[in-house]
Design a protein around this motif. Structure first.
Motif, PDB file in Angstrom:
ATOM      1  N   ARG A  16      -1.988 -20.566   0.333  1.00 36.36           N
ATOM      2  CA  ARG A  16      -0.520 -20.637   0.349  1.00 36.36           C
ATOM      3  C   ARG A  16      -0.003 -22.067   0.272  1.00 36.36           C
ATOM      4  O   ARG A  16       0.876 -22.373  -0.523  1.00 36.36           O
ATOM      5  CB  ARG A  16       0.025 -19.979   1.617  1.00 36.36           C
ATOM      6  N   LYS A  35       6.791 -19.969   3.471  1.00 34.80           N
ATOM      7  CA  LYS A  35       7.420 -18.764   4.030  1.00 34.80           C
ATOM      8  C   LYS A  35       7.702 -17.730   2.939  1.00 34.80           C
ATOM      9  O   LYS A  35       7.540 -16.532   3.148  1.00 34.80           O
ATOM     10  CB  LYS A  35       8.724 -19.116   4.747  1.00 34.80           C
ATOM     11  N   ARG A  36       8.140 -18.201   1.787  1.00 35.49           N
ATOM     12  CA  ARG A  36       8.405 -17.269   0.686  1.00 35.49           C
ATOM     13  C   ARG A  36       7.100 -16.624   0.207  1.00 35.49           C
ATOM     14  O   ARG A  36       7.063 -15.431  -0.075  1.00 35.49           O
ATOM     15  CB  ARG A  36       9.104 -17.972  -0.471  1.00 35.49           C
ATOM     16  N   ASP A  38       4.558 -16.085   2.047  1.00 38.12           N
ATOM     17  CA  ASP A  38       4.245 -15.105   3.096  1.00 38.12           C
ATOM     18  C   ASP A  38       5.003 -13.799   2.870  1.00 38.12           C
ATOM     19  O   ASP A  38       4.469 -12.717   3.094  1.00 38.12           O
ATOM     20  CB  ASP A  38       4.582 -15.653   4.483  1.00 38.12           C
ATOM     21  N   LYS A  39       6.250 -13.892   2.427  1.00 41.50           N
ATOM     22  CA  LYS A  39       7.049 -12.691   2.130  1.00 41.50           C
ATOM     23  C   LYS A  39       6.419 -11.896   0.995  1.00 41.50           C
ATOM     24  O   LYS A  39       6.426 -10.665   1.013  1.00 41.50           O
ATOM     25  CB  LYS A  39       8.494 -13.057   1.777  1.00 41.50           C
ATOM     26  N   TRP A  40       5.874 -12.595   0.002  1.00 46.81           N
ATOM     27  CA  TRP A  40       5.194 -11.897  -1.086  1.00 46.81           C
ATOM     28  C   TRP A  40       4.050 -11.061  -0.514  1.00 46.81           C
ATOM     29  O   TRP A  40       3.853  -9.911  -0.903  1.00 46.81           O
ATOM     30  CB  TRP A  40       4.617 -12.867  -2.108  1.00 46.81           C
ATOM     31  N   HIS A  41       3.284 -11.669   0.417  1.00 46.73           N
ATOM     32  CA  HIS A  41       2.169 -10.955   1.050  1.00 46.73           C
ATOM     33  C   HIS A  41       2.674  -9.746   1.825  1.00 46.73           C
ATOM     34  O   HIS A  41       2.103  -8.658   1.715  1.00 46.73           O
ATOM     35  CB  HIS A  41       1.402 -11.881   2.007  1.00 46.73           C
ATOM     36  N   GLU A  42       3.716  -9.939   2.633  1.00 48.05           N
ATOM     37  CA  GLU A  42       4.259  -8.855   3.461  1.00 48.05           C
ATOM     38  C   GLU A  42       4.709  -7.670   2.619  1.00 48.05           C
ATOM     39  O   GLU A  42       4.497  -6.520   2.981  1.00 48.05           O
ATOM     40  CB  GLU A  42       5.446  -9.355   4.286  1.00 48.05           C
ATOM     41  N   ARG A  43       5.334  -7.974   1.501  1.00 50.44           N
ATOM     42  CA  ARG A  43       5.904  -6.921   0.650  1.00 50.44           C
ATOM     43  C   ARG A  43       4.944  -6.435  -0.432  1.00 50.44           C
ATOM     44  O   ARG A  43       5.251  -5.480  -1.149  1.00 50.44           O
ATOM     45  CB  ARG A  43       7.176  -7.455  -0.014  1.00 50.44           C
ATOM     46  N   MET A  46       6.102  -9.784  -5.715  1.00 42.62           N
ATOM     47  CA  MET A  46       6.665 -11.107  -5.972  1.00 42.62           C
ATOM     48  C   MET A  46       7.562 -11.015  -7.197  1.00 42.62           C
ATOM     49  O   MET A  46       7.352 -10.160  -8.062  1.00 42.62           O
ATOM     50  CB  MET A  46       5.567 -12.146  -6.163  1.00 42.62           C
TER      51      MET A  46
END
Length: 77
Positions: A16, A35-36, A38-43, A46
């Motif tokens: 990352r 952080k963005r 990380d959001k890709w990973h969470e969701r 991308m």
């Protein structure tokens, strides 16, 4: 249903922090925060334009990425 393996894509660039730094260092590509990413990973998702940025970055870095190798069947790793 299929999805993009974000972890595998980010790993190609060294993780990352490395991906965020490489995107920030290239004036032609949009900068992305950790952080963005990380959001890709969470969701498990991308934006298409960020995927294109990653592909352009790979080309500039002489990395060969086959997007088909980054596709998983949903629920499988």
């Amino acid at each position: 249903m299929f999805q993009l393996n974000i972890s595998k894509l980010v790993g190609i660039f060294g993780g990352r922090a490395a991906l965020a730094a490489k995107l920030k260092a290239d004036d032609e590509l949009e900068s992305v925060s950790i952080k963005r990413i990380d959001k890709w990973h969470e969701r498990n998702n991308m934006p298409l334009l960020r995927l294109i940025d990653c592909m352009i970055l790979a080309k500039k870095s002489d990395l060969i990425i086959n997007v088909y190798d980054l596709i998983n069947e949903k629920g499988k790793k």
